[in-house]
Design a protein around this motif. Structure first.
Motif, short mmCIF file in Angstrom:
data_model
loop_
_atom_site.label_atom_id
_atom_site.label_comp_id
_atom_site.label_asym_id
_atom_site.label_seq_id
_atom_site.Cartn_x
_atom_site.Cartn_y
_atom_site.Cartn_z
N ASP A 1 18.43 -21.65 2.01
CA ASP A 1 19.73 -21.26 1.65
C ASP A 1 20.36 -22.00 0.66
OD1 ASP A 1 20.60 -22.94 4.32
OD2 ASP A 1 20.83 -24.30 2.92
N PRO A 2 21.45 -22.15 0.25
CA PRO A 2 22.20 -22.79 -1.03
C PRO A 2 22.31 -23.47 -0.73
CG PRO A 2 23.71 -20.78 -0.33
CD PRO A 2 22.52 -20.36 0.45
N ALA A 3 22.68 -24.44 -1.36
CA ALA A 3 23.62 -26.22 -1.40
C ALA A 3 24.22 -26.11 -0.25
CB ALA A 3 24.24 -26.29 -2.39
N THR A 4 24.29 -27.08 0.58
CA THR A 4 25.53 -26.98 2.27
C THR A 4 26.11 -28.30 1.45
OG1 THR A 4 23.85 -28.66 2.74
CG2 THR A 4 23.77 -25.07 2.99
N ASP A 5 26.57 -28.72 1.22
CA ASP A 5 27.40 -30.41 1.28
C ASP A 5 28.53 -29.97 1.14
OD1 ASP A 5 29.18 -32.00 0.07
OD2 ASP A 5 27.13 -32.54 -0.53
N PRO A 6 29.30 -29.89 2.42
CA PRO A 6 30.08 -29.58 2.50
C PRO A 6 31.49 -29.74 1.43
CG PRO A 6 29.85 -31.78 4.07
CD PRO A 6 29.28 -30.56 3.45
N GLY A 7 30.91 -30.65 0.09
CA GLY A 7 31.99 -31.72 -0.73
C GLY A 7 32.32 -29.74 -1.60
N LEU A 8 31.12 -29.36 -1.88
CA LEU A 8 31.02 -27.74 -2.75
C LEU A 8 32.40 -27.07 -2.20
CD1 LEU A 8 30.01 -27.18 -5.63
CD2 LEU A 8 28.02 -25.95 -3.51
N ASP A 9 32.60 -27.03 -1.27
CA ASP A 9 33.76 -25.79 -0.93
C ASP A 9 35.40 -26.22 -1.28
OD1 ASP A 9 31.82 -24.11 0.53
OD2 ASP A 9 32.15 -25.01 2.96
N ARG B 1 29.09 -40.72 -13.48
CA ARG B 1 28.25 -39.48 -13.83
C ARG B 1 26.82 -39.79 -13.13
NH1 ARG B 1 29.08 -36.62 -19.50
NH2 ARG B 1 30.73 -36.05 -19.44
N ASN B 2 26.92 -40.72 -13.22
CA ASN B 2 25.22 -40.52 -12.42
C ASN B 2 25.01 -40.43 -11.37
OD1 ASN B 2 22.33 -41.91 -12.11
ND2 ASN B 2 23.07 -44.06 -12.36
N GLU B 3 25.29 -40.11 -10.24
CA GLU B 3 26.04 -40.28 -8.60
C GLU B 3 26.51 -39.06 -9.03
OE1 GLU B 3 29.04 -42.34 -7.03
OE2 GLU B 3 27.81 -44.36 -6.78
N LEU B 4 27.47 -38.17 -9.86
CA LEU B 4 27.55 -36.96 -10.08
C LEU B 4 25.92 -36.15 -9.88
CD1 LEU B 4 29.01 -34.45 -9.78
CD2 LEU B 4 29.57 -35.11 -12.11
N THR B 5 25.30 -36.39 -11.10
CA THR B 5 24.18 -35.88 -11.59
C THR B 5 22.80 -35.99 -10.56
OG1 THR B 5 24.46 -36.66 -14.03
CG2 THR B 5 21.84 -36.31 -13.22
N ARG B 6 22.66 -36.91 -9.67
CA ARG B 6 22.09 -37.54 -8.21
C ARG B 6 22.22 -36.18 -7.22
NH1 ARG B 6 18.80 -41.90 -8.70
NH2 ARG B 6 19.19 -42.91 -10.41
N TRP B 7 24.23 -36.02 -6.63
CA TRP B 7 24.28 -35.28 -6.60
C TRP B 7 23.91 -33.71 -6.21
CZ3 TRP B 7 28.08 -30.86 -6.39
CH2 TRP B 7 28.56 -30.75 -5.24
N ALA B 8 24.34 -33.84 -7.93
CA ALA B 8 24.52 -32.04 -8.08
C ALA B 8 22.28 -32.00 -8.37
CB ALA B 8 24.95 -32.03 -9.92
N ALA B 9 22.13 -32.53 -8.66
CA ALA B 9 19.80 -32.05 -7.95
C ALA B 9 19.70 -31.85 -7.10
CB ALA B 9 19.36 -33.54 -9.41
N THR B 10 20.08 -33.01 -5.84
CA THR B 10 19.77 -32.78 -4.16
C THR B 10 20.95 -31.35 -4.08
OG1 THR B 10 20.00 -35.40 -4.33
CG2 THR B 10 20.21 -33.49 -2.15
N ASN B 11 22.00 -30.58 -4.60
CA ASN B 11 22.28 -30.23 -3.78
C ASN B 11 21.63 -28.35 -4.77
OD1 ASN B 11 23.70 -29.91 -1.48
ND2 ASN B 11 25.14 -32.49 -3.17
N ARG B 12 20.68 -28.89 -5.69
CA ARG B 12 20.27 -27.77 -6.60
C ARG B 12 21.42 -26.88 -7.36
NH1 ARG B 12 18.94 -28.17 -1.29
NH2 ARG B 12 20.26 -26.49 -0.55
#
Length: 226
Positions: free
Chosen positions: A156-164, A213-224
């Motif tokens: 399924d797509p990214a599930t991190d609740p922060g995205l919502d 930004r470093n943390e953001l890049t890692r978060w975005a990669a993790t959540n595809r």
């Protein structure tokens, strides 16, 4: 790193917005390669690389008219034989990851010695990948995060609740930030002011509970999301 002359006839195109830097790189490369052209910005680089079709492009990351990744995105599919080596003053993780994701075969900083630069060009021309030592970790971490999330991506797509919590515009800004675009580049792409980009970026980091930004890049990669 052991010095080695680049293969005879290796044709190199230089992209950097500073004439003094281009002159210095030419001098360091010496007779090891044939420099077939140079450019100070994105549009001139695209035109020159199309015309000369070099073996290797030495590409700065930050350029007028867009980043080095903009040159890569414009030409990588069109000129698959060209290999790309980023040569930048920046050693920021987001810059490294963005240009490698765009298709560069390596990334070295401008602190590199002349012999090591010649060796890097040699290796990239032969199809190898090259990184300044401390930069390789950024790339390995980013792609490891992507790989570790691959099984979930099939489900399924990214599930991190922060995205919502992000608005549609904040999601656009978030993805461009994670890919290494500057505030000015993001504003240009989305037709909004730099101040508005800064506001969205601040909201994104706050809502996702990230620090930089470093943390953001890692978060975005993790959540595809890259």
């Amino acid at each position: 790193m052991t010095s080695a002359a680049a293969p005879a006839g290796t044709r190199v195109f230089l992209v950097d917005d500073h004439a003094m830097v281009r002159s210095g790189v030419r001098a360091e490369l010496g007779d090891a390669v044939t420099v077939v052209g140079e450019a100070p910005d994105v549009s001139t680089a695209i035109e020159g690389i199309r015309t000369t079709v070099p073996d290797v492009v030495l590409l700065d990351v930050h350029l007028p008219g867009g980043g080095g990744h903009a040159v890569l995105e414009a030409l990588r599919g069109e000129l698959p034989s060209v290999r790309w080596l980023a040569l930048s003053v920046s050693d920021a993780a987001e810059d490294v990851i963005a240009v490698i994701r765009a298709g560069a075969r390596g990334y070295v900083t401008k602190t590199i010695s002349g012999p090591d630069l010649r060796d890097a060009v040699n290796r990239v021309a032969e199809g190898d990948v090259v990184f300044s030592p401390r930069l390789a970790g950024f790339v390995l971490d980013a792609f490891a995060a992507t790989s570790s999330s691959a099984p979930a991506a099939q489900a399924d797509p990214a599930t991190d609740p922060g995205l919502d919590l992000l608005s549609a515009r904040e999601r656009e800004v978030m993805q461009l930030l994670a890919r290494g675009y500057t505030y000015r580049e993001i504003g240009s792409r989305l037709f909004i002011s730099v101040k508005t980009v800064e506001s969205h970026a601040s909201n994104v980091l706050r809502k996702l509970q990230l620090s930089n930004r470093n943390e953001l890049t890692r978060w975005a990669a993790t959540n595809r999301l890259l």
